[in-house]
Design an enzyme around this catalytic site. Sequence first.
Site, PDB file in Angstrom:
ATOM      1  N   TYR A 100      53.470  40.829  45.942  1.00  0.00           N
ATOM      2  CA  TYR A 100      54.378  41.854  45.441  1.00  0.00           C
ATOM      3  C   TYR A 100      55.786  41.441  45.838  1.00  0.00           C
ATOM      4  O   TYR A 100      56.089  41.327  47.033  1.00  0.00           O
ATOM      5  CB  TYR A 100      54.061  43.214  46.059  1.00  0.00           C
ATOM      6  CG  TYR A 100      52.739  43.819  45.623  1.00  0.00           C
ATOM      7  CD1 TYR A 100      52.711  44.854  44.690  1.00  0.00           C
ATOM      8  CD2 TYR A 100      51.524  43.380  46.150  1.00  0.00           C
ATOM      9  CE1 TYR A 100      51.512  45.432  44.295  1.00  0.00           C
ATOM     10  CE2 TYR A 100      50.315  43.942  45.752  1.00  0.00           C
ATOM     11  CZ  TYR A 100      50.326  44.969  44.828  1.00  0.00           C
ATOM     12  OH  TYR A 100      49.141  45.534  44.426  1.00  0.00           O
ATOM     13  N   PRO A 113      51.115  51.731  38.520  1.00  0.00           N
ATOM     14  CA  PRO A 113      50.127  50.730  38.934  1.00  0.00           C
ATOM     15  C   PRO A 113      50.458  49.997  40.226  1.00  0.00           C
ATOM     16  O   PRO A 113      49.639  49.206  40.690  1.00  0.00           O
ATOM     17  CB  PRO A 113      50.098  49.761  37.749  1.00  0.00           C
ATOM     18  CG  PRO A 113      51.453  49.886  37.134  1.00  0.00           C
ATOM     19  CD  PRO A 113      51.841  51.319  37.302  1.00  0.00           C
ATOM     20  N   HIS A 147      39.503  39.967  48.575  1.00  0.00           N
ATOM     21  CA  HIS A 147      40.807  39.740  49.189  1.00  0.00           C
ATOM     22  C   HIS A 147      40.920  40.540  50.481  1.00  0.00           C
ATOM     23  O   HIS A 147      40.761  41.759  50.479  1.00  0.00           O
ATOM     24  CB  HIS A 147      41.929  40.147  48.235  1.00  0.00           C
ATOM     25  CG  HIS A 147      42.253  39.111  47.211  1.00  0.00           C
ATOM     26  ND1 HIS A 147      43.372  39.158  46.420  1.00  0.00           N
ATOM     27  CD2 HIS A 147      41.590  37.976  46.860  1.00  0.00           C
ATOM     28  CE1 HIS A 147      43.394  38.109  45.623  1.00  0.00           C
ATOM     29  NE2 HIS A 147      42.315  37.380  45.870  1.00  0.00           N
TER      30      HIS A 147
END
Length: 394
Positions: free
Chosen positions: A201, A293, A72
Amino acid sequence: MKTKVAIIGAGPSGLLLGQLLHKAGIDNVIIERQSPDYILSRIRAGVLEQGMVDLLREVGVNERMDREGIVHGGFELAFSGRRERVDLEELTGGKSVMIYGQTEVTKDLMDARQDSGQLSFYGVPDATLHDLKSDKPTVTFTHNGEQVLLECDYIAGCDGYHGVTRKSIPDDAIKSFERVYPFGWLGVLADTPPVSEELIYAKHERGFALCSMRSPTRTRYYVQVSLDEKVEDWSDERFWEELKYRLPVDTANKLVTGPSIEKSIAPLRSFVVEPMQYGRLFLVGDAAHIVPPTGAKGLNLAASDVSTLSRILDKVYHEGRTDLLARYSEVCLRRIWKAERFSWWMTSVLHRFPESDEFSQRIQDTELDYFVGSRAGRTTIAENYVGLPYESIE
């Protein structure tokens, strides 16, 4: 029984350390509480920094990762009706991250360990550390009903947050720093195609959401939940509806749902102990630090600890540089605190905090807008996301 380095824990950090030491000609023994099958059943993160990818290639445990892993070059932030891509490669001079599940990393390292011929003990419930301040520490444990005494030069504590190694250090010899967040992540693993080619996100008034993946056919999705939520109260249907609600409309419309194959709630915390060494014992990874995380740093921080310790021990055994042993903790902690800061920052700007008033929410929105709205801000995010450089050992 004798060895140079006793490694407590056969997760990815212990196995990677064992491979690096083996490659350097340093004999080591791994002692693990759980069985191999149990270790491989744990679902963990799957975003590997450039530094960890390079380490796996260094020890020759990269064939399947390079074949099946997904590179990515960026990720997306969705907030305030916007979708903003952070171009990692362009902002960091070509660096990227690799999507490859921790379970797969562990399996590859287990296979390499078996091929190396180095000794490993699994299913050991009672490993006990002795004489850590001496020049000949020992580990005693029971294996197949027999008592074993392992003499070694050094002990690496790679046994996680709940392991025995950190607990073997006197309370007055270390200091803990901790922040517990007032929410957790409800995660679902499903055999469905990813909704996007890169991670998303998402910040929403109902809470954070993350669209991630393990492969082109297996996805990992998360939504922020309160700490009093229970997994059994979340049907698959409820989860998918909530995830869609928190995603941009165009993304939600493309989301392919399906039955979950794993579902769990993980609490979020930041945790660090200082120092990370006591006599001949060196703490590695989750035994010494935990990150939320959000920044994808947990496994990657463990890898940087492993890199530091393996390079120090290489110089100790091959150059007599015992002076470097005392530097382990300070070298690791410089990088750890920067990763803690980034993980805290990502968590603070993307999540809904229950105690936040309208002013705090405006500041949160403005903070994210400011960083995403400037090249300097995007570069800061990108440099931290792909992983800060490992410190050289000289």
